[in-house]
Structures are given as structure tokens and as C-alpha cells.
Design a protein around this motif. Structure first.
Motif, PDB file in Angstrom:
ATOM      1  N   LYS A 119     -23.941 -13.654  -9.061  1.00 39.31           N
ATOM      2  CA  LYS A 119     -23.260 -14.746  -8.356  1.00 39.31           C
ATOM      3  C   LYS A 119     -21.921 -14.179  -7.905  1.00 39.31           C
ATOM      4  O   LYS A 119     -21.033 -13.949  -8.728  1.00 39.31           O
ATOM      5  N   ASN A 154     -17.658 -19.417  -0.548  1.00 38.25           N
ATOM      6  CA  ASN A 154     -18.641 -19.927  -1.506  1.00 38.25           C
ATOM      7  C   ASN A 154     -19.247 -18.775  -2.303  1.00 38.25           C
ATOM      8  O   ASN A 154     -19.256 -17.633  -1.845  1.00 38.25           O
ATOM      9  N   VAL A 168     -22.570 -16.979  -3.902  1.00 34.01           N
ATOM     10  CA  VAL A 168     -23.982 -16.857  -3.529  1.00 34.01           C
ATOM     11  C   VAL A 168     -24.718 -16.106  -4.625  1.00 34.01           C
ATOM     12  O   VAL A 168     -24.209 -15.128  -5.178  1.00 34.01           O
ATOM     13  N   ASP A 200     -30.160 -19.200  -5.086  1.00 35.51           N
ATOM     14  CA  ASP A 200     -29.917 -20.130  -3.985  1.00 35.51           C
ATOM     15  C   ASP A 200     -31.048 -20.111  -2.947  1.00 35.51           C
ATOM     16  O   ASP A 200     -31.038 -20.903  -2.011  1.00 35.51           O
ATOM     17  N   TYR A 201     -31.993 -19.182  -3.106  1.00 32.40           N
ATOM     18  CA  TYR A 201     -33.105 -19.013  -2.165  1.00 32.40           C
ATOM     19  C   TYR A 201     -34.433 -19.174  -2.904  1.00 32.40           C
ATOM     20  O   TYR A 201     -35.171 -18.202  -3.075  1.00 32.40           O
TER      21      TYR A 201
END
Length: 191
Positions: free
Chosen positions: A24, A31, A33, A37-38
Motif C-alpha cells: 500500500k 491516495n 494504492v 484495490d483491483y
């Protein structure tokens, strides 16, 4: 001496077939990522790159084209800058934001603050590619190495290592080759 041994051991990183752990990291948009997140991704193209290295810069347009072509097929790209900005001020977070905007990056461009992620992967160069494939909710390393065989001239490329590896995964096959030597600048760390 102990610290040197540890850093060499940690520089080994992932091999093809290993399971990669998520990260992360802060994106240029502010932000954070992570690969989580996918949830629909079939895998990821993780590329360690930076602003200042001429090899990395030479590949930026190709990276954008690969991202546009393969994220729709389930393989989004995530770029990570592993360099210490105190060693290379051109690779600061602010300069990353400028570069991403200037080039119109279509993928997240993350900062490896504290240089914690690149040693897990074993990245040594910019650019250094890790193609991950999702199987049984785990992310397996399917290909490691270079984007293609000609950083100088995109029109003279004879082997598209990364794209061929992605196409193999999409066809349910193993990439061949699954490892090539990454060509680029060394990752910059404080001595």
C-alpha cells in the motif's frame, strides 16, 4: 558486516513462481494504492521505474501503451519509484507528480517511501518488471525482467518480452522466457 549480509540477502527478492505480497503505497494523486484495490484483475504489471534514469524515460511511452492495451484485458500496470529522493532529488514525490502529469501516465505511479517494497521484489534497476498472475486468490510471479530488447528505439524492438509474457498468461500458458535481465539504472539508496 551483518547489515551488508542482510541487504544482500534481501536483494534476492522474488523468483518466478513465488507468491508476491501486496503493498500500500502513496500514488501521485495523494491516495494510497494496493493491488487489493483491483479485485477483478487477472494479474498485475508491476514496474519499478523513476523520473531521472534515461532507460526509464525511454520506456515511458511504451509503458503507457502497454497499460492501455492490457488493463482492459485484466492486467493493469502499477509503477513504483524505488529511489531515495535524498540521493536523487529528481525522484522526489513532487517531481513524480510533475512527471506523471507531464507524460499523462494512465497508471498509478507510487512512491516506495522508506524503500520497503523494492527489496521484497528484488528489483535492482529502473525499469525492472514483475508480471504477476492471480491464481486461487494469490499473486504468483510469472515473469521478471525487461520490457523488451531495445530501450533505445521502440521501432527496432525484436522481442517484446513483457507483452509476450502477458499474451502467454491470457492464453493459459507459461511465459517463455519467464526471466530476462533488466537493463537500466541502479536503484539509488543511501550508503
Amino acid at each position: 558486516m551483518l547489515a551488508i549480509s542482510f541487504s544482500l540477502a534481501s536483494a534476492q527478492g522474488y523468483q518466478v513462481g513465488d507468491i508476491a505480497t501486496d503493498f500500500k503505497l502513496k500514488n501521485v494523486d495523494g491516495n494510497h494504492v494496493s493491488m487489493a484495490d483491483y479485485p477483478d484483475a487477472k494479474g498485475f504489471i508491476v514496474i519499478f521505474t523513476c523520473n531521472h534514469c534515461p532507460y526509464a524515460v525511454a520506456y515511458e511511452d511504451r509503458m503507457i501503451a502497454i497499460d492501455k492495451k492490457y488493463k482492459e484485458k485484466g492486467f493493469p500496470m502499477i509503477a513504483i519509484n524505488p529511489n531515495d529522493p535524498e540521493v536523487v532529488p529528481a525522484d522526489s514525490f513532487e517531481k513524480m507528480q510533475e512527471r506523471s502529469k507531464e507524460k499523462g501516465f494512465t497508471f498509478p505511479y507510487l512512491f516506495d517511501d522508506g524503500q520497503k517494497v523494492y527489496p521484497l521484489y528484488g528489483a535492482t534497476r529502473t525499469p525492472h518488471v514483475y508480471l504477476l498472475e492471480r491464481r486461487d486468490e494469490a499473486l504468483f510471479v510469472a515473469y521478471i525482467g525487461a520490457i523488451d530488447d531495445n530501450y533505445r528505439d521502440a521501432s527496432a524492438v525484436e522481442e517484446k518480452f513483457l507483452e509476450n509474457a502477458i499474451l502467454a498468461l491470457l492464453a493459459g500458458e507459461k511465459p517463455d522466457p519467464d526471466f530476462t535481465r533488466a537493463i537500466g539504472c541502479t536503484i539509488k539508496v543511501k550508503n
